[in-house]
Design a protein around this motif. Structure first.
Motif, PDB file in Angstrom:
ATOM      1  N   GLY A  40       4.746   1.659 -18.023  1.00  0.00           N
ATOM      2  CA  GLY A  40       3.582   2.274 -17.380  1.00  0.00           C
ATOM      3  C   GLY A  40       2.881   1.346 -16.409  1.00  0.00           C
ATOM      4  N   VAL A  41       2.747   0.090 -16.774  1.00  0.00           N
ATOM      5  CA  VAL A  41       2.107  -0.878 -15.879  1.00  0.00           C
ATOM      6  C   VAL A  41       2.983  -1.124 -14.654  1.00  0.00           C
ATOM      7  CG1 VAL A  41       1.391  -3.292 -15.679  1.00  0.00           C
ATOM      8  CG2 VAL A  41       0.692  -1.958 -17.650  1.00  0.00           C
ATOM      9  N   SER A  42       4.293  -1.213 -14.857  1.00  0.00           N
ATOM     10  CA  SER A  42       5.174  -1.454 -13.711  1.00  0.00           C
ATOM     11  C   SER A  42       5.181  -0.270 -12.745  1.00  0.00           C
ATOM     12  CB  SER A  42       6.591  -1.763 -14.178  1.00  0.00           C
ATOM     13  OG  SER A  42       7.176  -0.638 -14.782  1.00  0.00           O
ATOM     14  N   PHE A  43       4.999   0.942 -13.254  1.00  0.00           N
ATOM     15  CA  PHE A  43       4.904   2.096 -12.361  1.00  0.00           C
ATOM     16  C   PHE A  43       3.684   2.013 -11.452  1.00  0.00           C
ATOM     17  CE2 PHE A  43       7.345   5.268 -15.245  1.00  0.00           C
ATOM     18  CZ  PHE A  43       8.537   4.808 -14.740  1.00  0.00           C
ATOM     19  N   GLY A  44       2.658   1.302 -11.882  1.00  0.00           N
ATOM     20  CA  GLY A  44       1.441   1.220 -11.093  1.00  0.00           C
ATOM     21  C   GLY A  44       1.417   0.118 -10.066  1.00  0.00           C
ATOM     22  N   PRO A  47       3.207   1.195  -6.102  1.00  0.00           N
ATOM     23  CA  PRO A  47       2.409   2.138  -5.313  1.00  0.00           C
ATOM     24  C   PRO A  47       1.045   1.578  -4.904  1.00  0.00           C
ATOM     25  CG  PRO A  47       3.353   3.254  -7.191  1.00  0.00           C
ATOM     26  CD  PRO A  47       3.629   1.801  -7.370  1.00  0.00           C
ATOM     27  N   VAL A  48       0.434   0.761  -5.753  1.00  0.00           N
ATOM     28  CA  VAL A  48      -0.861   0.179  -5.395  1.00  0.00           C
ATOM     29  C   VAL A  48      -0.698  -0.777  -4.231  1.00  0.00           C
ATOM     30  CG1 VAL A  48      -2.676  -1.382  -6.208  1.00  0.00           C
ATOM     31  CG2 VAL A  48      -1.926   0.495  -7.646  1.00  0.00           C
ATOM     32  N   TYR A  49       0.330  -1.607  -4.265  1.00  0.00           N
ATOM     33  CA  TYR A  49       0.567  -2.553  -3.163  1.00  0.00           C
ATOM     34  C   TYR A  49       0.811  -1.811  -1.861  1.00  0.00           C
ATOM     35  CZ  TYR A  49       2.307  -6.563  -0.626  1.00  0.00           C
ATOM     36  OH  TYR A  49       2.464  -7.554   0.314  1.00  0.00           O
ATOM     37  N   LYS A  50       1.610  -0.741  -1.929  1.00  0.00           N
ATOM     38  CA  LYS A  50       1.893   0.035  -0.714  1.00  0.00           C
ATOM     39  C   LYS A  50       0.637   0.724  -0.178  1.00  0.00           C
ATOM     40  CE  LYS A  50       6.791   0.883  -1.290  1.00  0.00           C
ATOM     41  NZ  LYS A  50       7.830   1.907  -1.366  1.00  0.00           N
ATOM     42  N   GLN A  51      -0.221   1.191  -1.075  1.00  0.00           N
ATOM     43  CA  GLN A  51      -1.473   1.821  -0.627  1.00  0.00           C
ATOM     44  C   GLN A  51      -2.391   0.804   0.040  1.00  0.00           C
ATOM     45  OE1 GLN A  51      -0.843   5.176  -0.395  1.00  0.00           O
ATOM     46  NE2 GLN A  51      -3.008   5.311  -0.822  1.00  0.00           N
ATOM     47  N   ILE A  52      -2.482  -0.397  -0.529  1.00  0.00           N
ATOM     48  CA  ILE A  52      -3.299  -1.443   0.097  1.00  0.00           C
ATOM     49  C   ILE A  52      -2.745  -1.769   1.467  1.00  0.00           C
ATOM     50  CG2 ILE A  52      -4.073  -3.846  -0.058  1.00  0.00           C
ATOM     51  CD1 ILE A  52      -4.001  -3.550  -3.110  1.00  0.00           C
ATOM     52  N   LEU A  53      -1.428  -1.921   1.573  1.00  0.00           N
ATOM     53  CA  LEU A  53      -0.791  -2.226   2.855  1.00  0.00           C
ATOM     54  C   LEU A  53      -1.018  -1.113   3.866  1.00  0.00           C
ATOM     55  CD1 LEU A  53       0.998  -4.249   4.355  1.00  0.00           C
ATOM     56  CD2 LEU A  53       2.978  -3.022   3.478  1.00  0.00           C
TER      57      LEU A  53
END
Length: 141
Positions: A40-44, A47-53
């Motif tokens: 579950g943590v790895s799924f997050g 996508p978070v890094y890509k959203q920040i980018l």
């Protein structure tokens, strides 16, 4: 997310009694919960890094990548400090099983709230005619 909440619920279940069966901590529940927490943590993370980018406003590609990496590293470092500190305080105050149960309930509730919000039209991003190239779904980028 929901998978992480399920992992916390398995890793430290409250002693519940359903009919004649009592739900207690066992090695299989602990290992299954630890695996679910990791997944579950790895799924997050990605996508978070890509959203920040995607949301970075720097003109230069290298500056945007450096700013994204710096912000992501600061957030991960803050979590690495605050997680064990607050988790230890919560475990001492309530006990480990109750702390895990509260974390599980909070994560599942937040997952449901985010899911409901993602289905509401008010929270959808409205795109202009030239925005479709920038707004591809994360799984396709």
């Amino acid at each position: 997310n929901f998978v992480t909440g399920a992992g916390y619920a398995l890793a430290g279940p409250m002693p519940l009694k359903i009919d004649a069966h009592k739900l207690e901590l066992s090695a299989s529940c602990l290992w299954t919960g630890a695996c679910l927490i990791g997944v579950g943590v790895s799924f997050g993370l990605i996508p978070v890094y890509k959203q920040i980018l995607k949301q970075a406003v720097h003109e230069d590609v290298e500056e945007r990548a450096l700013a994204t990496a710096a912000l992501f590293t600061v957030a991960m470092s803050a979590g690495a400090f605050l997680g064990p500190t607050l988790g230890g305080m919560l475990s001492e105050a309530l006990g480990v099983q109750l702390a895990y149960t509260y974390c599980a309930c909070i994560l599942v509730a937040l997952s449901l709230i985010l899911f409901i919000c993602s289905t509401l039209p008010a929270f959808r991003v409205r795109l202009g005619p030239g925005d479709c190239a920038r707004s591809q779904p994360l799984r396709n980028s």
